[in-house]
Design a protein around this motif. Structure first.
Motif, PDB file in Angstrom:
ATOM      1  N   LEU A 101      12.628 -12.101 -25.610  1.00  0.00           N
ATOM      2  CA  LEU A 101      13.138 -12.749 -24.860  1.00  0.00           C
ATOM      3  C   LEU A 101      14.986 -11.783 -24.217  1.00  0.00           C
ATOM      4  O   LEU A 101      15.028 -11.412 -23.151  1.00  0.00           O
ATOM      5  N   LEU A 102      15.820 -12.095 -25.679  1.00  0.00           N
ATOM      6  CA  LEU A 102      16.918 -11.517 -26.289  1.00  0.00           C
ATOM      7  C   LEU A 102      16.393 -10.274 -25.842  1.00  0.00           C
ATOM      8  O   LEU A 102      17.943  -9.291 -25.735  1.00  0.00           O
ATOM      9  N   LEU A 103      15.590  -9.607 -26.853  1.00  0.00           N
ATOM     10  CA  LEU A 103      15.175  -8.129 -26.464  1.00  0.00           C
ATOM     11  C   LEU A 103      15.454  -7.740 -24.851  1.00  0.00           C
ATOM     12  O   LEU A 103      15.741  -6.698 -25.142  1.00  0.00           O
ATOM     13  N   VAL A 104      14.779  -8.501 -24.025  1.00  0.00           N
ATOM     14  CA  VAL A 104      14.239  -8.331 -23.156  1.00  0.00           C
ATOM     15  C   VAL A 104      15.021  -8.316 -21.869  1.00  0.00           C
ATOM     16  O   VAL A 104      15.522  -7.544 -21.225  1.00  0.00           O
ATOM     17  N   TYR A 105      15.437  -9.075 -22.615  1.00  0.00           N
ATOM     18  CA  TYR A 105      17.785  -9.240 -21.240  1.00  0.00           C
ATOM     19  C   TYR A 105      18.918  -8.353 -21.882  1.00  0.00           C
ATOM     20  O   TYR A 105      18.321  -7.760 -20.838  1.00  0.00           O
ATOM     21  N   LEU A 106      18.788  -7.977 -23.568  1.00  0.00           N
ATOM     22  CA  LEU A 106      19.573  -6.287 -23.546  1.00  0.00           C
ATOM     23  C   LEU A 106      18.847  -5.166 -22.821  1.00  0.00           C
ATOM     24  O   LEU A 106      19.808  -4.406 -22.517  1.00  0.00           O
ATOM     25  N   GLU A 107      17.751  -5.294 -23.152  1.00  0.00           N
ATOM     26  CA  GLU A 107      17.172  -4.103 -22.379  1.00  0.00           C
ATOM     27  C   GLU A 107      17.127  -3.938 -21.177  1.00  0.00           C
ATOM     28  O   GLU A 107      17.590  -2.480 -20.386  1.00  0.00           O
ATOM     29  N   ILE A 108      17.219  -5.430 -19.923  1.00  0.00           N
ATOM     30  CA  ILE A 108      17.406  -4.796 -18.594  1.00  0.00           C
ATOM     31  C   ILE A 108      18.749  -4.733 -18.643  1.00  0.00           C
ATOM     32  O   ILE A 108      18.494  -3.607 -16.905  1.00  0.00           O
ATOM     33  N   TYR A 109      20.626  -5.215 -19.070  1.00  0.00           N
ATOM     34  CA  TYR A 109      21.333  -5.061 -19.096  1.00  0.00           C
ATOM     35  C   TYR A 109      21.219  -3.269 -19.512  1.00  0.00           C
ATOM     36  O   TYR A 109      22.410  -2.839 -18.600  1.00  0.00           O
ATOM     37  N   ALA A 110      20.513  -2.700 -20.462  1.00  0.00           N
ATOM     38  CA  ALA A 110      21.086  -1.205 -20.326  1.00  0.00           C
ATOM     39  C   ALA A 110      20.684  -0.282 -19.796  1.00  0.00           C
ATOM     40  O   ALA A 110      21.218   1.101 -19.177  1.00  0.00           O
ATOM     41  N   LEU A 111      19.357  -0.853 -19.182  1.00  0.00           N
ATOM     42  CA  LEU A 111      18.703   0.360 -18.326  1.00  0.00           C
ATOM     43  C   LEU A 111      19.461  -0.151 -16.754  1.00  0.00           C
ATOM     44  O   LEU A 111      19.626   0.531 -15.999  1.00  0.00           O
ATOM     45  N   LEU A 112      19.981  -1.356 -16.322  1.00  0.00           N
ATOM     46  CA  LEU A 112      20.595  -1.089 -15.491  1.00  0.00           C
ATOM     47  C   LEU A 112      22.010  -1.152 -15.302  1.00  0.00           C
ATOM     48  O   LEU A 112      22.934   0.057 -14.693  1.00  0.00           O
ATOM     49  N   HIS A 113      22.921  -0.262 -16.849  1.00  0.00           N
ATOM     50  CA  HIS A 113      23.791   0.324 -16.301  1.00  0.00           C
ATOM     51  C   HIS A 113      23.558   1.858 -16.201  1.00  0.00           C
ATOM     52  O   HIS A 113      24.415   2.145 -15.678  1.00  0.00           O
ATOM     53  N   LEU A 114      22.192   1.936 -17.361  1.00  0.00           N
ATOM     54  CA  LEU A 114      22.092   3.895 -17.087  1.00  0.00           C
ATOM     55  C   LEU A 114      21.686   3.730 -15.590  1.00  0.00           C
ATOM     56  O   LEU A 114      22.506   4.778 -15.516  1.00  0.00           O
ATOM     57  N   ASN A 115      21.141   2.992 -14.958  1.00  0.00           N
ATOM     58  CA  ASN A 115      20.915   3.796 -13.248  1.00  0.00           C
ATOM     59  C   ASN A 115      21.593   3.427 -12.792  1.00  0.00           C
ATOM     60  O   ASN A 115      21.917   3.949 -11.595  1.00  0.00           O
ATOM     61  N   THR A 116      23.089   2.651 -13.202  1.00  0.00           N
ATOM     62  CA  THR A 116      24.191   2.550 -11.792  1.00  0.00           C
ATOM     63  C   THR A 116      24.728   4.139 -12.425  1.00  0.00           C
ATOM     64  O   THR A 116      25.428   4.309 -11.406  1.00  0.00           O
ATOM     65  N   ARG A 117      24.864   4.093 -13.754  1.00  0.00           N
ATOM     66  CA  ARG A 117      25.879   5.607 -14.321  1.00  0.00           C
ATOM     67  C   ARG A 117      24.546   6.464 -13.233  1.00  0.00           C
ATOM     68  O   ARG A 117      25.959   7.326 -12.101  1.00  0.00           O
ATOM     69  N   ALA A 118      23.303   6.232 -12.832  1.00  0.00           N
ATOM     70  CA  ALA A 118      22.793   7.780 -12.001  1.00  0.00           C
ATOM     71  C   ALA A 118      23.168   7.704 -11.058  1.00  0.00           C
ATOM     72  O   ALA A 118      23.529   8.469 -10.138  1.00  0.00           O
ATOM     73  N   VAL A 119      23.574   6.535 -10.629  1.00  0.00           N
ATOM     74  CA  VAL A 119      24.025   6.515  -8.888  1.00  0.00           C
ATOM     75  C   VAL A 119      24.751   7.123  -8.563  1.00  0.00           C
ATOM     76  O   VAL A 119      25.736   7.194  -7.495  1.00  0.00           O
ATOM     77  N   ARG A 120      25.974   6.768  -9.600  1.00  0.00           N
ATOM     78  CA  ARG A 120      27.404   6.382  -9.007  1.00  0.00           C
ATOM     79  C   ARG A 120      27.614   8.420  -9.155  1.00  0.00           C
ATOM     80  O   ARG A 120      28.373   9.270  -8.859  1.00  0.00           O
ATOM     81  N   ILE A 121      26.770   9.088 -10.314  1.00  0.00           N
ATOM     82  CA  ILE A 121      27.014  11.024 -10.396  1.00  0.00           C
ATOM     83  C   ILE A 121      26.189  11.151  -9.084  1.00  0.00           C
ATOM     84  O   ILE A 121      27.198  12.424  -8.322  1.00  0.00           O
ATOM     85  N   ILE A 122      25.488  10.715  -8.690  1.00  0.00           N
ATOM     86  CA  ILE A 122      24.810  10.914  -7.378  1.00  0.00           C
ATOM     87  C   ILE A 122      25.590  11.198  -6.223  1.00  0.00           C
ATOM     88  O   ILE A 122      25.118  11.652  -5.176  1.00  0.00           O
ATOM     89  N   MET A 123      26.038   9.621  -6.461  1.00  0.00           N
ATOM     90  CA  MET A 123      26.922   9.102  -4.977  1.00  0.00           C
ATOM     91  C   MET A 123      28.512  10.904  -5.082  1.00  0.00           C
ATOM     92  O   MET A 123      28.783  11.188  -3.682  1.00  0.00           O
ATOM     93  N   ALA A 124      28.539  11.132  -6.634  1.00  0.00           N
ATOM     94  CA  ALA A 124      29.635  11.819  -6.221  1.00  0.00           C
ATOM     95  C   ALA A 124      29.299  12.597  -6.356  1.00  0.00           C
ATOM     96  O   ALA A 124      29.745  13.919  -5.100  1.00  0.00           O
TER      97      ALA A 124
END
Length: 142
Positions: A101-124
Motif C-alpha cells: 500500500l505504501l508503494l502504491v501511494y508513492l507510485e501514484i504520486y510519482a505518476l501524477l507528477h509525471l503526467n502533470t509535467r507532461a500536461v504543463r509542457i504541452i500547454m506551453a
C-alpha cells in the motif's frame, strides 16, 4: 474589406451564413494559432509523449522490483502474522500488504507528477491558456 450579401439571397439562413462568413473574414487572426501546430511543436509533443510513457513504464518496473526484492532479501520481516478471529487462527501477510500500500501511494504520486509535467509542457507548446484570456486563471487551475 468584405462585400455585403447579395440582395437575391434565398432565405434567412443564407443571410445568416453570409453574415458569419463576412465576420470571420473581418476578424484578425494571429500568426500562430494554438490549434495549428508547426513541425517543431509536433516534435516536442511527440518527445514529451515518449518520455511520459517511458517514465511510467520505468516507474511500474521499479515498483515491482521494490515490492518483491525485499521479500526475497529479508523473508523473516515479511513473514505472515498470526491473527485470531473467533476460534480460528489465520496467517495474514500484514507487513507485505502495508508495504504494498505504501508503494502504491508513492507510485501514484510519482505518476501524477509525471503526467502533470507532461500536461504543463504541452500547454506551453500549444499556448493554452492565452495570457489575455478572460478565464485565464480558471483554465490554468483546471
Amino acid at each position: 474589406m468584405s462585400t455585403p450579401p447579395p440582395h437575391d439571397s434565398s432565405g434567412p439562413l443564407d443571410h445568416l451564413a453570409l453574415r458569419y462568413l463576412r465576420r470571420s473574414l473581418d476578424t484578425p487572426h494571429p500568426t500562430d494559432e494554438p490549434f495549428v501546430l508547426n513541425e517543431h511543436e509536433q516534435q516536442i509533443i511527440r518527445t514529451v509523449r515518449v518520455e511520459t510513457i517511458a517514465g511510467a513504464a520505468g516507474l511500474g518496473i521499479l515498483g515491482i522490483l521494490i515490492l518483491y526484492l525485499p521479500q526475497y532479501a529479508w523473508p523473516d520481516f515479511f513473514a505472515p502474522s498470526l491473527v485470531t478471529l473467533g476460534d480460528d487462527l489465520y496467517a495474514l501477510p500484514l507487513q507485505t500488504v502495508l508495504f504494498g500500500l505504501l508503494l502504491v501511494y508513492l507510485e501514484i504520486y510519482a505518476l501524477l507528477h509525471l503526467n502533470t509535467r507532461a500536461v504543463r509542457i504541452i500547454m506551453a507548446v500549444c499556448q493554452f491558456p492565452r495570457a489575455h484570456d478572460a478565464q485565464y486563471e480558471r483554465h490554468l487551475h483546471a
